[in-house]
Design a protein around this motif. Structure first.
Motif, short mmCIF file in Angstrom:
data_model
loop_
_atom_site.label_atom_id
_atom_site.label_comp_id
_atom_site.label_asym_id
_atom_site.label_seq_id
_atom_site.Cartn_x
_atom_site.Cartn_y
_atom_site.Cartn_z
N ILE A 1 28.43 31.74 55.41
CA ILE A 1 28.61 31.91 56.85
C ILE A 1 27.61 32.96 57.31
N THR B 3 28.03 21.40 59.50
CA THR B 3 27.17 22.58 59.57
C THR B 3 25.98 22.26 60.45
N ASN C 220 31.76 29.27 53.60
CA ASN C 220 32.35 28.46 54.66
C ASN C 220 33.66 27.82 54.18
N GLN D 61 24.11 27.06 63.28
CA GLN D 61 24.82 27.91 62.33
C GLN D 61 23.96 28.29 61.12
#
Length: 255
Positions: free
Chosen positions: A178, A20, A223, A24
């Motif tokens: 996400i 990650t 995710n 993001q």
């Protein structure tokens, strides 16, 4: 042997930590590019299952009273829950039934449109000379599901709120969310619309479609790590801790 074992353990941990990226995770990374941009507002349209408060006024309150729903209890008028119970529920055909005026078509109109429509009927049908009309949606709420810290149904009193306000009311996104594809589901005029929002960019902020309205649903997807673990791993750091603990135990046993 131990060095090889430690390398095998540490390698997936390093890979996990890097899965990650900052790109993001961080919100509105290009916000400066959209500074001083124009903010557009549109008034939401009334939909079936909305609950309306319609208040008719006049210089002489007695002549306006027959057009208002009376709860019979002044204290109840200050309670939002009681006002909802005594409000006008918009039926599937988009109409409400008012005293004396009977059926009034409100579906697909803004509250301001409905105010004008009722006022014109009161005057044109010779009920009142110079009335005032206030219309307000009483059951403004949205639902947020998925990777937020406080999912559920959230109430708000404004006509609409910003998407960032909604995220704040939901306690912010979790580490596993996400952020580049959040779904906003909305029903308008019998159609279901789906919008996609990338919270790492500010490009969506001036679009009035992304203001939260009555009945909206927000879905935040987890995710891959969270999804593949079936929810057992709440946070990547949790997995790192588990693997590190197992590694430490194996080392102790090996000694």
């Amino acid at each position: 042997m131990k060095k090889i074992f430690l390398s095998i353990i540490l390698l997936p941990l390093l890979m996990l930590e890097s899965c990650t990226t900052k790109k993001q995770m961080l919100y509105l990374q290009d916000l400066d590019k959209y500074a001083n941009s124009t903010i557009n507002y549109t008034s939401p349209k009334i939909q079936p299952n909305d609950i309306l408060k319609v208040e008719v006024g006049d210089l002489n309150p007695l002549v306006a009273a027959p057009f208002n729903i009376s709860t019979g209890n002044p204290a109840a008028q200050s309670s939002v829950d009681m006002m909802r119970l005594s409000g006008y529920l918009v039926n599937p055909q988009g109409t409400i039934m008012m005293p004396i005026l009977n059926e009034v078509k409100v579906g697909g109109l803004t509250p301001a449109n409905v105010e004008t429509k009722i006022k014109e009927r009161l005057i044109n049908e010779n009920y009142l000379v110079n009335p005032t009309v206030q219309v307000r949606v009483l059951n403004n709420k949205f639902t947020v599901l998925g990777e937020v810290n406080a999912p559920g149904v959230k109430n708000f009193s404004e006509e609409s709120i910003s998407f960032l306000d909604a995220v704040g009311l939901a306690g912010d996104l979790t580490y596993s969310a996400i952020r580049t594809d959040i779904k906003l589901i909305r029903e308008v005029d019998g159609k279901r619309l789906v919008y996609h929002i990338d919270l790492t960019s500010a490009s969506w902020m001036s679009n009035p479609n992304f203001r939260i309205r009555q009945g909206d649903v927000i879905v935040v997807t987890p995710n891959k790590l969270k999804a593949n673990s079936g929810g057992l791993i709440k946070d990547p750091l949790q997995l790192i801790g588990i693997v590190a603990s197992v590694a430490a135990l194996i080392i102790v046993i090996a000694k």
